[in-house]
Design an enzyme around this catalytic site. Structure first.
Site, mmCIF file in Angstrom:
data_model
loop_
_atom_site.group_PDB
_atom_site.id
_atom_site.type_symbol
_atom_site.label_atom_id
_atom_site.label_comp_id
_atom_site.label_asym_id
_atom_site.label_seq_id
_atom_site.Cartn_x
_atom_site.Cartn_y
_atom_site.Cartn_z
ATOM 1 N N PRO A 9 0.786 -1.225 0.000
ATOM 2 C CA PRO A 9 0.000 0.000 0.000
ATOM 3 C C PRO A 9 0.828 1.290 0.000
ATOM 4 O O PRO A 9 1.871 1.369 0.648
ATOM 5 C CB PRO A 9 -0.820 -0.100 1.293
ATOM 6 C CG PRO A 9 -0.150 -1.127 2.110
ATOM 7 C CD PRO A 9 0.501 -2.076 1.150
ATOM 8 N N ASN A 10 0.309 2.238 -0.763
ATOM 9 C CA ASN A 10 0.860 3.602 -0.868
ATOM 10 C C ASN A 10 2.151 3.695 -1.681
ATOM 11 O O ASN A 10 2.643 4.794 -1.915
ATOM 12 C CB ASN A 10 1.071 4.231 0.530
ATOM 13 C CG ASN A 10 -0.219 4.314 1.303
ATOM 14 O OD1 ASN A 10 -1.193 4.886 0.813
ATOM 15 N ND2 ASN A 10 -0.274 3.710 2.481
ATOM 16 N N ARG A 17 4.380 10.920 -2.114
ATOM 17 C CA ARG A 17 4.326 10.704 -0.666
ATOM 18 C C ARG A 17 5.712 10.944 -0.038
ATOM 19 O O ARG A 17 6.720 10.407 -0.495
ATOM 20 C CB ARG A 17 3.811 9.301 -0.321
ATOM 21 C CG ARG A 17 4.813 8.199 -0.569
ATOM 22 C CD ARG A 17 4.307 6.805 -0.227
ATOM 23 N NE ARG A 17 4.154 6.556 1.183
ATOM 24 C CZ ARG A 17 4.367 5.362 1.755
ATOM 25 N NH1 ARG A 17 4.735 4.316 1.016
ATOM 26 N NH2 ARG A 17 4.192 5.206 3.042
ATOM 27 N N TYR A 22 11.023 8.762 0.942
ATOM 28 C CA TYR A 22 10.933 7.749 -0.126
ATOM 29 C C TYR A 22 11.490 8.218 -1.467
ATOM 30 O O TYR A 22 11.479 7.444 -2.433
ATOM 31 C CB TYR A 22 9.468 7.293 -0.288
ATOM 32 C CG TYR A 22 8.907 6.701 0.982
ATOM 33 C CD1 TYR A 22 9.433 5.513 1.497
ATOM 34 C CD2 TYR A 22 7.874 7.318 1.682
ATOM 35 C CE1 TYR A 22 8.935 4.963 2.677
ATOM 36 C CE2 TYR A 22 7.370 6.778 2.865
ATOM 37 C CZ TYR A 22 7.903 5.601 3.346
ATOM 38 O OH TYR A 22 7.420 5.054 4.509
ATOM 39 N N ASN A 73 7.999 -5.775 -1.022
ATOM 40 C CA ASN A 73 7.967 -4.647 -0.104
ATOM 41 C C ASN A 73 6.510 -4.533 0.349
ATOM 42 O O ASN A 73 5.680 -3.935 -0.348
ATOM 43 C CB ASN A 73 8.425 -3.357 -0.788
ATOM 44 C CG ASN A 73 8.416 -2.175 0.178
ATOM 45 O OD1 ASN A 73 7.877 -2.277 1.276
ATOM 46 N ND2 ASN A 73 9.004 -1.063 -0.237
ATOM 47 N N ALA A 76 3.245 -0.831 4.652
ATOM 48 C CA ALA A 76 2.714 -0.811 6.028
ATOM 49 C C ALA A 76 2.288 -2.200 6.508
ATOM 50 O O ALA A 76 2.331 -2.487 7.715
ATOM 51 C CB ALA A 76 1.544 0.159 6.115
ATOM 52 N N GLU A 97 12.790 -9.540 1.265
ATOM 53 C CA GLU A 97 12.056 -8.352 1.720
ATOM 54 C C GLU A 97 12.867 -7.094 1.387
ATOM 55 O O GLU A 97 14.084 -7.079 1.591
ATOM 56 C CB GLU A 97 11.880 -8.470 3.244
ATOM 57 C CG GLU A 97 11.222 -7.295 3.914
ATOM 58 C CD GLU A 97 11.249 -7.438 5.447
ATOM 59 O OE1 GLU A 97 12.081 -8.212 5.985
ATOM 60 O OE2 GLU A 97 10.440 -6.759 6.089
ATOM 61 N N HIS A 99 12.783 -2.691 1.694
ATOM 62 C CA HIS A 99 12.188 -1.417 2.102
ATOM 63 C C HIS A 99 13.047 -0.292 1.557
ATOM 64 O O HIS A 99 14.281 -0.357 1.665
ATOM 65 C CB HIS A 99 12.104 -1.302 3.630
ATOM 66 C CG HIS A 99 11.249 -2.371 4.229
ATOM 67 N ND1 HIS A 99 9.882 -2.336 4.133
ATOM 68 C CD2 HIS A 99 11.566 -3.528 4.849
ATOM 69 C CE1 HIS A 99 9.393 -3.423 4.698
ATOM 70 N NE2 HIS A 99 10.386 -4.170 5.129
ATOM 71 N N ARG A 106 13.671 4.099 12.092
ATOM 72 C CA ARG A 106 12.440 4.910 12.163
ATOM 73 C C ARG A 106 11.640 4.541 13.419
ATOM 74 O O ARG A 106 12.196 4.013 14.373
ATOM 75 C CB ARG A 106 11.647 4.725 10.859
ATOM 76 C CG ARG A 106 12.446 5.226 9.636
ATOM 77 C CD ARG A 106 11.673 5.047 8.348
ATOM 78 N NE ARG A 106 10.450 5.860 8.359
ATOM 79 C CZ ARG A 106 9.464 5.709 7.463
ATOM 80 N NH1 ARG A 106 9.586 4.797 6.502
ATOM 81 N NH2 ARG A 106 8.392 6.474 7.530
HETATM 82 C C1 DQA Z 1 8.318 0.978 3.562
HETATM 83 C C2 DQA Z 1 8.462 1.206 5.065
HETATM 84 C C3 DQA Z 1 7.134 0.992 5.772
HETATM 85 O O1 DQA Z 1 7.276 1.180 7.175
HETATM 86 C C4 DQA Z 1 6.098 1.968 5.261
HETATM 87 O O2 DQA Z 1 4.844 1.710 5.863
HETATM 88 C C5 DQA Z 1 5.990 1.973 3.781
HETATM 89 C C6 DQA Z 1 7.215 1.840 2.970
HETATM 90 C C7 DQA Z 1 9.614 1.323 2.807
HETATM 91 O O3 DQA Z 1 9.715 0.927 1.650
HETATM 92 O O4 DQA Z 1 10.497 1.987 3.353
HETATM 93 O O5 DQA Z 1 4.919 2.188 3.214
HETATM 94 O O6 DQA Z 1 8.038 -0.377 3.337
#
Ligand code: DQA
Length: 144
Positions: A9-10, A17, A22, A73, A76, A97, A99, A106
């Site tokens: 998501p997002n 964002r 990011y 990835n 959230a 995984e 990120h 964080r």
């Molecule tokens: C994320 C880190 C997560 O905590 C966050 O909710 C994201 C992006 C990252 O790519 O750094 O949406 O996965």
């Protein structure tokens, strides 16, 4: 070799964002980056993004017997989803995984990763390059 790249998501809002965290490149730019990396390594790839936990679970299940590796990835859902963890375990496809940000530096709630418990490796804090590292890891350890 075929690799499925899943973004949660997002991540479709990349470039808009929180660019300080990011970066200013879009999701389309990320897909191009991943496709270029895979093309250069003769790897077939599919990129999938969803804002919905169940759709991500469905996609992981559908990959069973069809892909050799997953780069994920979960965004959230990383920090909340036992369903995604269980789906990765169910198909037992090697998963890495990724990120974009360094989640360990964080907020405390980002320090737990459920999906990561089913992954063979994690790259966090390398931006787009983390996806390249994940793809290279899968090729090195699971490619033919
Ligand atoms: C994320 C880190 C997560 O905590 C966050 O909710 C994201 C992006 C990252 O790519 O750094 O949406 O996965």
């Amino acid at each position: 070799m075929k690799i499925l790249v899943i973004n949660g998501p997002n991540l479709n809002m990349l470039g808009i964002r929180e660019p300080g965290i990011y970066g200013d490149q879009s999701y389309a730019a990320l897909v191009r980056f991943v496709e270029d990396v895979c093309a250069g390594k003769n790897v077939e790839c599919e990129c999938f993004q969803s804002n919905h936990e169940g759709d991500i679970v469905d996609k992981i299940q559908a990959a069973y017997g069809k892909v050799d590796g997953i780069v994920i990835n979960p965004a959230a859902y990383t920090h909340t989803s036992v369903a995604i963890l269980d789906a990765l375990k169910a198909v037992s496809i090697p998963a890495v995984e990724v990120h974009l940000s360094d989640v360990s530096a964080r907020e405390e709630f980002r320090h737990i990763s459920y999906a990561g418990m089913a992954c063979v490796k994690t790259y966090a804090g390398y931006g787009f390059d983390g996806y390249r590292m994940a793809i290279e890891y899968l090729i090195k350890h699971y490619g033919q």
